[in-house]
Write a protein that holds these residues in place. Sequence first.
Motif, mmCIF file in Angstrom:
data_model
loop_
_atom_site.group_PDB
_atom_site.id
_atom_site.type_symbol
_atom_site.label_atom_id
_atom_site.label_comp_id
_atom_site.label_asym_id
_atom_site.label_seq_id
_atom_site.Cartn_x
_atom_site.Cartn_y
_atom_site.Cartn_z
ATOM 1 N N ASN A 105 0.812 -1.212 0.000
ATOM 2 C CA ASN A 105 0.000 0.000 0.000
ATOM 3 C C ASN A 105 0.847 1.263 0.000
ATOM 4 O O ASN A 105 0.313 2.361 0.131
ATOM 5 N N GLY A 106 2.163 1.102 -0.093
ATOM 6 C CA GLY A 106 3.036 2.268 -0.115
ATOM 7 C C GLY A 106 3.540 2.710 1.245
ATOM 8 O O GLY A 106 4.262 3.704 1.341
ATOM 9 N N LEU A 107 3.179 1.976 2.311
ATOM 10 C CA LEU A 107 3.563 2.405 3.647
ATOM 11 C C LEU A 107 5.071 2.347 3.852
ATOM 12 O O LEU A 107 5.654 3.253 4.464
ATOM 13 N N ALA A 108 5.731 1.302 3.353
ATOM 14 C CA ALA A 108 7.186 1.205 3.516
ATOM 15 C C ALA A 108 7.885 2.402 2.879
ATOM 16 O O ALA A 108 8.800 2.992 3.475
ATOM 17 N N SER A 109 7.442 2.781 1.693
ATOM 18 C CA SER A 109 8.044 3.939 1.016
ATOM 19 C C SER A 109 7.767 5.219 1.785
ATOM 20 O O SER A 109 8.643 6.084 1.923
ATOM 21 N N LEU A 128 23.327 6.530 3.473
ATOM 22 C CA LEU A 128 22.632 5.486 4.211
ATOM 23 C C LEU A 128 22.799 4.162 3.482
ATOM 24 O O LEU A 128 22.873 4.123 2.242
ATOM 25 N N THR A 129 22.830 3.113 4.262
ATOM 26 C CA THR A 129 22.963 1.766 3.725
ATOM 27 C C THR A 129 21.805 0.920 4.234
ATOM 28 O O THR A 129 21.286 1.151 5.321
ATOM 29 N N THR A 130 21.394 -0.055 3.445
ATOM 30 C CA THR A 130 20.462 -1.064 3.917
ATOM 31 C C THR A 130 20.827 -2.393 3.274
ATOM 32 O O THR A 130 21.621 -2.444 2.327
ATOM 33 N N PHE A 131 20.257 -3.460 3.789
ATOM 34 C CA PHE A 131 20.565 -4.803 3.321
ATOM 35 C C PHE A 131 19.259 -5.551 3.089
ATOM 36 O O PHE A 131 18.301 -5.386 3.845
ATOM 37 N N TYR A 132 19.220 -6.362 2.053
ATOM 38 C CA TYR A 132 18.033 -7.187 1.849
ATOM 39 C C TYR A 132 18.414 -8.536 1.251
ATOM 40 O O TYR A 132 19.462 -8.692 0.628
ATOM 41 N N ARG A 133 17.558 -9.515 1.499
ATOM 42 C CA ARG A 133 17.774 -10.864 0.966
ATOM 43 C C ARG A 133 17.485 -10.856 -0.521
ATOM 44 O O ARG A 133 16.493 -10.258 -0.955
ATOM 45 N N ALA A 138 10.039 -7.571 -3.238
ATOM 46 C CA ALA A 138 9.245 -6.410 -2.814
ATOM 47 C C ALA A 138 10.143 -5.323 -2.224
ATOM 48 O O ALA A 138 9.982 -4.140 -2.523
ATOM 49 N N THR A 139 11.091 -5.719 -1.392
ATOM 50 C CA THR A 139 12.018 -4.742 -0.818
ATOM 51 C C THR A 139 12.902 -4.147 -1.902
ATOM 52 O O THR A 139 13.180 -2.938 -1.905
ATOM 53 N N GLN A 140 13.336 -4.964 -2.838
ATOM 54 C CA GLN A 140 14.158 -4.457 -3.945
ATOM 55 C C GLN A 140 13.416 -3.379 -4.726
ATOM 56 O O GLN A 140 13.979 -2.332 -5.053
ATOM 57 N N ARG A 141 12.131 -3.607 -5.016
ATOM 58 C CA ARG A 141 11.338 -2.620 -5.752
ATOM 59 C C ARG A 141 11.164 -1.341 -4.942
ATOM 60 O O ARG A 141 11.270 -0.228 -5.482
ATOM 61 N N ALA A 142 10.881 -1.488 -3.647
ATOM 62 C CA ALA A 142 10.677 -0.309 -2.802
ATOM 63 C C ALA A 142 11.938 0.536 -2.725
ATOM 64 O O ALA A 142 11.884 1.768 -2.831
ATOM 65 N N LEU A 143 13.085 -0.103 -2.581
ATOM 66 C CA LEU A 143 14.345 0.629 -2.499
ATOM 67 C C LEU A 143 14.670 1.316 -3.823
ATOM 68 O O LEU A 143 15.163 2.451 -3.845
ATOM 69 N N GLY A 144 14.403 0.631 -4.922
ATOM 70 C CA GLY A 144 14.652 1.226 -6.226
ATOM 71 C C GLY A 144 13.799 2.461 -6.449
ATOM 72 O O GLY A 144 14.264 3.469 -7.009
ATOM 73 N N LYS A 145 12.551 2.427 -5.999
ATOM 74 C CA LYS A 145 11.655 3.572 -6.134
ATOM 75 C C LYS A 145 12.164 4.771 -5.347
ATOM 76 O O LYS A 145 11.992 5.924 -5.754
ATOM 77 N N LEU A 146 12.834 4.494 -4.222
ATOM 78 C CA LEU A 146 13.350 5.566 -3.369
ATOM 79 C C LEU A 146 14.672 6.136 -3.849
ATOM 80 O O LEU A 146 15.095 7.196 -3.388
ATOM 81 N N ILE A 167 23.133 -11.772 0.371
ATOM 82 C CA ILE A 167 22.739 -10.492 0.966
ATOM 83 C C ILE A 167 23.094 -9.399 -0.029
ATOM 84 O O ILE A 167 24.252 -9.297 -0.459
ATOM 85 N N VAL A 168 22.116 -8.596 -0.399
ATOM 86 C CA VAL A 168 22.370 -7.474 -1.301
ATOM 87 C C VAL A 168 22.558 -6.212 -0.457
ATOM 88 O O VAL A 168 21.773 -5.937 0.453
ATOM 89 N N ILE A 169 23.609 -5.468 -0.743
ATOM 90 C CA ILE A 169 23.903 -4.209 -0.062
ATOM 91 C C ILE A 169 23.436 -3.075 -0.959
ATOM 92 O O ILE A 169 23.823 -2.997 -2.127
ATOM 93 N N ALA A 170 22.592 -2.209 -0.428
ATOM 94 C CA ALA A 170 22.083 -1.076 -1.200
ATOM 95 C C ALA A 170 22.376 0.215 -0.442
ATOM 96 O O ALA A 170 22.376 0.243 0.795
ATOM 97 N N GLY A 171 22.627 1.291 -1.178
ATOM 98 C CA GLY A 171 22.955 2.558 -0.535
ATOM 99 C C GLY A 171 22.423 3.746 -1.301
ATOM 100 O O GLY A 171 22.079 3.659 -2.490
#
Length: 206
Positions: A105-109, A128-133, A138-146, A167-171
């Motif tokens: 529903n967009g809450l995470a974003s 900032l850094t975050t990590f996801y499996r 879903a997390t990959q899409r949300a992070l890409g949108k941000l 583990i994927v490292i995103a920043g």
Amino acid sequence: MSIEATGVITWRPLALDDINNISEWFWDFQDVALFDRSLPVPTSVDAMRESWGKTIEYQKSPCGFWFIAETKQGRPLGIAGLESINYIQGDGVIPFFVAKQFRKNGLASAMAICILDLAFKRLRLHRLTTFYRDDNAATQRALGKLGFHDEGRMREGWFVEGERKDIVIAGILGSEWLANREQVIDTVMQSCDLSFAPTCWKDGRE
């Protein structure tokens, strides 16, 4: 359940008393294991209060902040925060979690936008850094949108249910967020039905 039915979403600092209300999220181990690799088994409320209390309690130079999104009736929807803040290097880690029934529903974003503003506009952090499996699409899409970029991976670093996942490292850099903030917010607002009170989005929009 539709978030639209909950009305206005309140965004406030997480308190120790909130732990009792969100603890059941962490008893669904298979679900939590999509977001956190540090919990080998579900944990008790007392253990959660002791662990989270170190971050929630007031400190002159806090190394972390946590916030909760809830309905005006007080029902918790999700949490997000800043962890491992290093004020010298200007970096930190952003984790977030939305209760299963309130996802997509967009809450995470929406929560992440508030945390990004806190990190880059208030605390003047640099990145900032975050990590996801790597199977958490879903997390990959949300992070890409941000505006996060995948920066690397730790091969087979996430062990769950007898299997090893990468583990994927995103920043994201502060300069990237500030340059693209308005566009990201407009995109998120078109794809979700949320209104925060008070809003942390629109400039004049603070």
